[in-house]
Design an enzyme around this catalytic site. Structure first.
Site, PDB file in Angstrom:
ATOM      1  N   ASP A 168      -5.448   3.230   2.384  1.00 27.16           N
ATOM      2  CA  ASP A 168      -4.398   3.687   2.529  1.00 27.16           C
ATOM      3  C   ASP A 168      -3.783   4.157   0.903  1.00 27.16           C
ATOM      4  OD1 ASP A 168      -3.963   3.820   5.349  1.00 27.16           O
ATOM      5  OD2 ASP A 168      -4.158   1.728   4.998  1.00 27.16           O
ATOM      6  N   ASP A 225      -0.269   4.327  -1.120  1.00 29.87           N
ATOM      7  CA  ASP A 225       1.338   4.181  -0.970  1.00 29.87           C
ATOM      8  C   ASP A 225       1.847   4.732  -2.348  1.00 29.87           C
ATOM      9  OD1 ASP A 225       1.296   3.181   1.423  1.00 29.87           O
ATOM     10  OD2 ASP A 225       1.519   1.150   0.567  1.00 29.87           O
ATOM     11  N   ASP A 271       5.246  -8.347  -4.240  1.00 28.39           N
ATOM     12  CA  ASP A 271       4.896  -9.730  -3.662  1.00 28.39           C
ATOM     13  C   ASP A 271       3.835 -10.339  -4.732  1.00 28.39           C
ATOM     14  OD1 ASP A 271       2.581  -8.135  -3.060  1.00 28.39           O
ATOM     15  OD2 ASP A 271       2.859  -8.806  -0.952  1.00 28.39           O
TER      16      ASP A 271
END
Length: 465
Positions: free
Chosen positions: A75, A77, A151
């Protein structure tokens, strides 16, 4: 000079200069080594469209991490200084989603890219629950604040496909090279903001083979109960990613090691301490991992049916001991386990239905006479139930002969099947049946209902994958 000499003689370490976290380390192609061929053409298209419209735009998060590890990301982003509304106006198929933090899904055919606006440092003003979990936060800000909000250091880097530079605000490159997983900021506060990070740190450590930095790891066992405050749908989403990471066995072992499995998969600890249960779960997870690494589809229903099977067996045994007939007892046991897990993990209805089908087929494999085997072959989930049966045989739960008989019946022609049925009927009760000739079943070892099994995926909304 004299002061420096005295410190050296006394063994006093010099203070390291405090790094300015508002300015990134900038690395060019020769320093980061990213192969541009690993990038998605649609990711390049999105960043280019945003940049041509006057906005900043970068590939971000887990995609950059994987590119730095020379792995093609699944993926991509995108992070930008454009607002969700501005992003939406630039693309024909773009949809704003999310309550906790708004993001834009940009679609190119079946390819979905997540575009997030740089998040600002607005945690203190954001609505939180009584445990400190952020409930809603659509505060936008500059790029360095967005990096602070991510994070882990390895997920806080930005790659510009146009200039091929990487921006690193928190030493992520160094941590990747040291194979270290480090949370950004104060660990307790970051886990409290979003307890799902407790599961993410386990998934990343297991999947990447990284060591969790001591300060990042220390609060995990104490803060584990915070996961109970997270909506069940988000926990399920994270568990699905964990189990379908290609390193499911390593992830579950890490969950146990960090004390995070309690409440997620009840009694899993007990199952893994029982020889047959441990072997069964291990075989199921290894099968899933092998299929994912081979690029094959996997069935979430099969996977969860495997993980929870021995809870079903335990309750099934109890209901039969209480006087219930075998089949009704199995259905009652399945109801109990599914009711418990649906509440905790928000199991989707389709997954629960697949699990129930797989479990309910198991007693039917014992009936090897008349038309029963033919009817079972016609079951739409037969292959998943059959693969499940083979796992039970391999783990030692039931006789290997049953699996071998069904393999021969499944692959045999009409004459061979009739011979097998005659052999099964002729064997006296309690006698050990003659084993059918060994043969390797088609797609043996898939453990997931064959290559026709469908993969269930859920989109990430964290931007930190």
């Amino acid at each position: 000079m004299i002061k420096k000499f005295i410190r050296k003689m006394l063994g006093v370490k010099e203070k390291q200069p405090v790094r300015d976290l508002t300015e990134p380390i900038i690395l060019g192609p020769a320093e980061h080594g990213i192969d541009p061929k690993l990038l998605s053409s649609n990711a390049i298209r999105v960043t280019q469209t945003l940049q041509e419209a006057g906005f900043k735009a970068f590939v971000v998060g887990g995609a950059v991490r994987d590119l730095l590890l020379s792995v093609k990301p699944k993926d991509f982003d995108i992070a930008t200084d454009a607002t969700p509304e501005q992003v939406k106006r630039l693309f024909r198929r773009a949809f704003i989603i999310g309550k906790r933090f708004q993001i834009v899904h940009v679609m190119f055919g079946s390819d979905l890219l997540e575009v997030t606006t740089f998040r600002g440092a607005g945690e203190s003003n954001a609505p939180k629950d009584e445990h400190g979990r952020v409930l809603r936060d659509n505060n936008f800000g500059p790029q360095h604040e967005d990096a602070m909000r991510r994070d882990f250091t390895i997920n806080a880097m930005y790659y510009d496909p146009a200039t091929q530079v990487v921006l690193d605000y928190h030493g992520g490159i160094a941590d990747i090279r040291d194979k270290t997983l480090r949370i950004i900021g104060q660990p307790e506060a970051r886990y409290r903001e979003d307890p799902v990070r407790l599961l993410r740190v386990v998934r990343f450590a297991a999947r990447l083979g990284f060591t969790i930095e001591p300060h990042t790891r220390e609060p995990i066992p104490v803060m584990a109960p915070l996961i109970n405050n997270v909506p069940a749908a988000r926990v399920f989403d994270e568990m699905l990613k964990l189990l379908m990471s290609g390193h499911a066995l390593a992830c579950l072992q890490q969950l146990r090691k960090e004390g995070l499995h309690h409440g997620l998969l009840p009694l899993l600890d007990v199952v893994l301490e029982q020889p047959i249960g441990m072997k069964f779960v291990t075989l199921a997870l290894e099968s899933t991992d092998n299929r994912i690494k081979a690029g094959k589809g996997v069935s979430p229903g099969f996977l969860f049916a495997s993980l929870l099977w021995h809870q079903v067996v335990e309750k099934w045994t109890a209901y039969r001991a209480a006087g219930e007939s075998p089949i009704p007892a199995l259905h009652l046991a399945a109801d109990d386990v599914l009711d418990s897990q649906t509440e905790k993990l928000a199991l989707q209805r389709k997954i629960g239905s697949d699990m129930r089908d797989i479990w309910s087929m198991q007693p039917r494999f014992e009936r090897r006479n008349g038309k029963a085997p033919y009817k079972l072959l016609e079951h739409p989930r037969f292959r998943a139930g059959y693969d499940f049966l083979l796992l039970r045989c391999e783990s030692g739960e039931i006789e290997m002969e049953i699996g071998e008989w069904w393999t021969a019946f499944y692959e045999g022609d009409a004459i061979e099947r009739e011979t097998l049925l005659t052999t099964a009927v002729a064997a006296p009760a309690g006698a050990k049946r003659k084993r059918p000739p060994r043969r390797a079943p088609r797609n043996r070892g898939t453990g997931e209902g064959g290559d026709s099994a469908t993969t269930s995926t859920t989109g990430s909304t964290s931007g930190d994958e």
